[in-house]
Design an enzyme around this catalytic site. Sequence first.
Site, PDB file in Angstrom:
ATOM      1  N   GLN A 126       1.143  -0.943  -0.181  1.00 56.77           N
ATOM      2  CA  GLN A 126       0.290  -0.089  -0.114  1.00 56.77           C
ATOM      3  C   GLN A 126       0.640   1.145  -0.191  1.00 56.77           C
ATOM      4  O   GLN A 126       1.883   1.185   0.241  1.00 56.77           O
ATOM      5  CB  GLN A 126      -0.488   0.015   1.269  1.00 56.77           C
ATOM      6  CG  GLN A 126      -2.177   1.124   1.034  1.00 56.77           C
ATOM      7  CD  GLN A 126      -2.632   1.194   2.564  1.00 56.77           C
ATOM      8  OE1 GLN A 126      -2.352   1.234   3.595  1.00 56.77           O
ATOM      9  NE2 GLN A 126      -3.790   1.388   2.460  1.00 56.77           N
ATOM     10  N   GLY A 127       0.741   2.506  -1.364  1.00 57.59           N
ATOM     11  CA  GLY A 127       1.245   3.504  -0.993  1.00 57.59           C
ATOM     12  C   GLY A 127       0.619   4.751  -0.438  1.00 57.59           C
ATOM     13  O   GLY A 127      -0.313   5.785  -1.515  1.00 57.59           O
ATOM     14  N   TYR A 128       0.141   5.444   0.662  1.00 56.42           N
ATOM     15  CA  TYR A 128      -0.851   5.705   0.827  1.00 56.42           C
ATOM     16  C   TYR A 128       0.154   6.692   1.903  1.00 56.42           C
ATOM     17  O   TYR A 128       0.265   8.237   0.949  1.00 56.42           O
ATOM     18  CB  TYR A 128      -1.708   4.997   1.953  1.00 56.42           C
ATOM     19  CG  TYR A 128      -3.052   5.255   0.695  1.00 56.42           C
ATOM     20  CD1 TYR A 128      -2.816   4.231  -0.009  1.00 56.42           C
ATOM     21  CD2 TYR A 128      -4.384   4.707   1.980  1.00 56.42           C
ATOM     22  CE1 TYR A 128      -4.485   4.136  -0.781  1.00 56.42           C
ATOM     23  CE2 TYR A 128      -5.281   4.743   0.916  1.00 56.42           C
ATOM     24  CZ  TYR A 128      -5.270   3.912   0.203  1.00 56.42           C
ATOM     25  OH  TYR A 128      -6.605   3.716  -0.524  1.00 56.42           O
ATOM     26  N   SER A 129       0.713   6.178   3.015  1.00 60.18           N
ATOM     27  CA  SER A 129       1.438   7.486   3.721  1.00 60.18           C
ATOM     28  C   SER A 129       2.710   8.428   3.349  1.00 60.18           C
ATOM     29  O   SER A 129       3.249   7.380   2.246  1.00 60.18           O
ATOM     30  CB  SER A 129       1.296   7.145   4.936  1.00 60.18           C
ATOM     31  OG  SER A 129       0.104   6.493   6.109  1.00 60.18           O
ATOM     32  N   GLU A 244     -10.111  -1.574   5.451  1.00 58.95           N
ATOM     33  CA  GLU A 244      -9.211  -1.779   6.388  1.00 58.95           C
ATOM     34  C   GLU A 244      -8.898  -1.884   7.673  1.00 58.95           C
ATOM     35  O   GLU A 244      -8.165  -2.887   8.371  1.00 58.95           O
ATOM     36  CB  GLU A 244      -7.404  -1.155   5.963  1.00 58.95           C
ATOM     37  CG  GLU A 244      -6.178  -1.137   6.743  1.00 58.95           C
ATOM     38  CD  GLU A 244      -5.191  -0.487   5.829  1.00 58.95           C
ATOM     39  OE1 GLU A 244      -4.072  -0.104   6.818  1.00 58.95           O
ATOM     40  OE2 GLU A 244      -5.995   1.431   5.136  1.00 58.95           O
ATOM     41  N   SER A 384      -4.868   7.090  12.402  1.00 55.33           N
ATOM     42  CA  SER A 384      -5.144   6.673  13.881  1.00 55.33           C
ATOM     43  C   SER A 384      -6.304   7.041  14.670  1.00 55.33           C
ATOM     44  O   SER A 384      -7.429   7.447  14.150  1.00 55.33           O
ATOM     45  CB  SER A 384      -3.988   8.082  14.266  1.00 55.33           C
ATOM     46  OG  SER A 384      -4.269   9.583  14.323  1.00 55.33           O
ATOM     47  N   ASN A 385      -6.359   6.338  15.828  1.00 54.04           N
ATOM     48  CA  ASN A 385      -7.992   6.126  16.238  1.00 54.04           C
ATOM     49  C   ASN A 385      -7.980   7.956  16.907  1.00 54.04           C
ATOM     50  O   ASN A 385      -9.199   8.204  16.545  1.00 54.04           O
ATOM     51  CB  ASN A 385      -7.270   4.694  17.590  1.00 54.04           C
ATOM     52  CG  ASN A 385      -6.908   3.932  17.376  1.00 54.04           C
ATOM     53  OD1 ASN A 385      -7.315   3.719  16.342  1.00 54.04           O
ATOM     54  ND2 ASN A 385      -7.425   3.186  18.268  1.00 54.04           N
ATOM     55  N   GLU A 386      -6.741   8.733  17.242  1.00 55.70           N
ATOM     56  CA  GLU A 386      -7.622   9.649  17.599  1.00 55.70           C
ATOM     57  C   GLU A 386      -8.562  10.649  15.953  1.00 55.70           C
ATOM     58  O   GLU A 386      -8.661  11.075  16.191  1.00 55.70           O
ATOM     59  CB  GLU A 386      -5.973  10.996  17.446  1.00 55.70           C
ATOM     60  CG  GLU A 386      -5.181  10.574  18.453  1.00 55.70           C
ATOM     61  CD  GLU A 386      -4.238   9.855  19.120  1.00 55.70           C
ATOM     62  OE1 GLU A 386      -3.610   8.961  19.548  1.00 55.70           O
ATOM     63  OE2 GLU A 386      -4.389   8.853  17.900  1.00 55.70           O
TER      64      GLU A 386
END
Length: 399
Positions: A126-129, A244, A384-386
């Site tokens: 996966q190329g996201y971040s 995901e 992230s969970n936040e």
Amino acid sequence: MNADFTAEELTFQKDVKAFLESEFPSDIKHKVDNGIALEKDDYVRWQKILNNKGWAAPNWPVEYGGTGWTPTQKYIFAMEMGLYGAMEPVAFGMKMVAPVIYSFGSEEQKQRFLPDILASNVWWCQGYSEPNAGSDLASLKTTAVRDGDHYVVNGTKTWTTLGQHADWIFCLVRTDSTVKKQEGISFLLIDMKTPGITVSPIVLLDGEPEVNEVHFDDVRVPAENLIGEENKGWTYAKVLLTHERTNIAQVPNSKLRLRRLRKIASETADGFGGNLLDDPVFAGKLAEVEIQITALEFAELRTLAAVSVGKAPGPESSILKVVGTEASQFIDELYMEVAAYHSMPHVKDQFTEGFSGEHVGTGSLAASADKYFNHRKKSIYGGSNEVQKNIISKAVLGL
């Protein structure tokens, strides 16, 4: 829950157990049970066995190779796999890019990519971040400029899990910088053998190069590898991320780890003539996380039921992601509490095949620190969970 299963479902459950007992390779089972690092071939070999059985992609539409199972059958299969310790297919191809391809891709793209994903002939990443675009993914800077029949891609992706093994990468790229940032992103499939791609490993706290940076330097990608419409990639990406986040919950794996933890605690002295299960404080913590996992299991079943009738997971996938990852990390903390000083000695070779010393095993105390450090990332990846809590407050609570 077995009390609610029909006779047919109980038969199916027995069939799954029998299949795992007879078909899950014994050498891979040995590695899983003893905490020995798995190789790419181990995953691919097992996925091919699942595909030969027709069980590799339970959630895919039947016309593309799905099983046509009911939500209850999918639940039974996932639970029995997890409790047995059998690995699920690597998510990047089977559970992440494939739903985007069969939902938004052209017929030619479906014919080209889906069979190889199903047969595990191709390993995806996966190329996201990016280095400066993680939780704020829409701020990504990797560009794809149209040049005739190709896009020319430049930029860097980071935290690319298992990218060192990948044959292909699915990427979010910026194709228009003049519009609102979410509206100028496209979804592109890129062959990792294309000239101009460099993979640089990132070694994590547990000593493993599990994630990577992937650099693109004037990488030419055929325009036919664009999924859907140009500049609509953010829409497709959100669908992928909901799948995901749902997968990250990993209820069966948590139940297996809790079963092992309870066994270890029952064999660990508390210093007062009993074992750790006799300690009301520890027992209370164990009960708390068991309740969380049970509640999470029912929430996951509701989401699975929605997916089975054609709905994409909604904000509930964010709830599954938050609760699932936090519960997993809580389990890690309990393992560390049981391990105490036993988790401190660290000989990396003991977690690889061929180690000549006495092997410690996955459920042992010596592996606790490795799991604890590696799983800190769970509350970050997949969004992230936040950020997930912000999504929940907006989509569910209307705040």
